[in-house]
Motif scaffolding. Structure first.
Motif, short mmCIF file in Angstrom:
data_model
loop_
_atom_site.label_atom_id
_atom_site.label_comp_id
_atom_site.label_asym_id
_atom_site.label_seq_id
_atom_site.Cartn_x
_atom_site.Cartn_y
_atom_site.Cartn_z
N GLY A 109 13.24 43.12 -6.99
CA GLY A 109 11.85 42.97 -6.56
C GLY A 109 10.90 42.86 -7.74
N ALA A 110 11.15 43.67 -8.78
CA ALA A 110 10.29 43.64 -9.97
C ALA A 110 10.40 42.30 -10.69
N VAL A 111 11.60 41.78 -10.79
CA VAL A 111 11.80 40.47 -11.44
C VAL A 111 11.09 39.38 -10.63
N ARG A 112 11.26 39.40 -9.31
CA ARG A 112 10.60 38.39 -8.47
C ARG A 112 9.07 38.52 -8.55
N LEU A 113 8.59 39.75 -8.62
CA LEU A 113 7.15 39.97 -8.75
C LEU A 113 6.64 39.38 -10.06
N TYR A 114 7.38 39.61 -11.15
CA TYR A 114 6.97 39.04 -12.44
C TYR A 114 7.03 37.51 -12.40
N GLU A 115 8.10 36.97 -11.83
CA GLU A 115 8.24 35.51 -11.77
C GLU A 115 7.11 34.88 -10.95
N THR A 116 6.65 35.59 -9.94
CA THR A 116 5.57 35.09 -9.08
C THR A 116 4.20 35.22 -9.74
N THR A 117 3.95 36.37 -10.35
CA THR A 117 2.61 36.65 -10.88
C THR A 117 2.45 36.36 -12.36
N LYS A 118 3.56 36.44 -13.12
CA LYS A 118 3.54 36.36 -14.59
C LYS A 118 2.61 37.43 -15.18
N ASP A 119 2.44 38.52 -14.45
CA ASP A 119 1.54 39.60 -14.87
C ASP A 119 2.34 40.89 -15.04
N ILE A 120 2.60 41.25 -16.28
CA ILE A 120 3.42 42.42 -16.56
C ILE A 120 2.70 43.72 -16.19
N ILE A 121 1.37 43.70 -16.18
CA ILE A 121 0.61 44.90 -15.80
C ILE A 121 0.84 45.21 -14.31
N LYS A 124 4.25 46.71 -14.03
CA LYS A 124 4.19 48.08 -14.55
C LYS A 124 3.68 49.04 -13.48
N GLU A 125 2.60 48.66 -12.81
CA GLU A 125 2.01 49.52 -11.78
C GLU A 125 2.93 49.67 -10.58
N TYR A 126 3.53 48.58 -10.14
CA TYR A 126 4.47 48.65 -9.02
C TYR A 126 5.64 49.57 -9.34
N CYS A 127 6.20 49.43 -10.53
CA CYS A 127 7.38 50.21 -10.90
C CYS A 127 7.06 51.66 -11.24
#
Length: 159
Positions: A109-121, A124-127
């Motif tokens: 889920g974290a990888v997909r979230l990053y791939e979708t948003t390109k926002d590491i912040i 970070k908050e989700y995780c």
């Protein structure tokens, strides 16, 4: 979907980047159904001991409403070991790879979230990570190249 409790456990890990233990300790009162928000209390977050508040997709809220227990979202009797056992049984029945654990849904889920948003912040908050370096290491461990320019640093080999 036949095992509704396991299905909900997986959905919360994937969409909210929750750890299995956080999912099993999630109470009904931690969810704001009207606004689609879940609060992960600091007493539930065993790693960082910090609370975090995350949006929950409507589709996941619908499953929570259909599945919820009286006090805990998954019910009082369901613990992390229960879901690990259910996952092993399901994994065997559908012939998944051995290295796919119940915990695999959070990083996926974290990888997909990053791939979708390109926002590491956001990741970070989700995780629930305390600092950005932890999130960067976490994503790198799962094959994400944070800086796309890194792809071009290694010259191509020509025959």
């Amino acid at each position: 979907k036949n095992d509704k409790k396991l299905y909900l456990c997986i959905l919360l890990q994937y969409y909210c980047c929750m750890r299995p233990v956080e999912v099993t300790r999630l109470k009904i009162e931690d969810i704001d159904f009207e606004n689609g928000i879940v609060k992960i209390r600091k007493d539930v977050n065993l790693k960082s001991k910090r609370s975090r508040t995350l949006p929950v997709p409507k589709s996941v809220l619908k499953v929570i409403i259909q599945t919820k227990g009286k006090e805990f979202v998954l019910g009082r009797k369901y613990h992390e070991e229960y879901f690990k056992k259910r996952w092993r049984i399901l994994k065997k029945n559908i012939e998944l790879k051995r290295d796919q654990t119940l915990y695999s849904f959070k990083p996926t889920g974290a990888v997909r979230l990053y791939e979708t948003t390109k926002d590491i912040i956001i990741v970070k908050e989700y995780c629930g990570h305390q600092d950005i370096n932890t999130t960067m290491r976490y994503l790198r461990n799962y094959g994400v190249i944070i800086n796309m320019q890194q792809k071009n640093l290694v010259p191509a080999i020509h025959d």
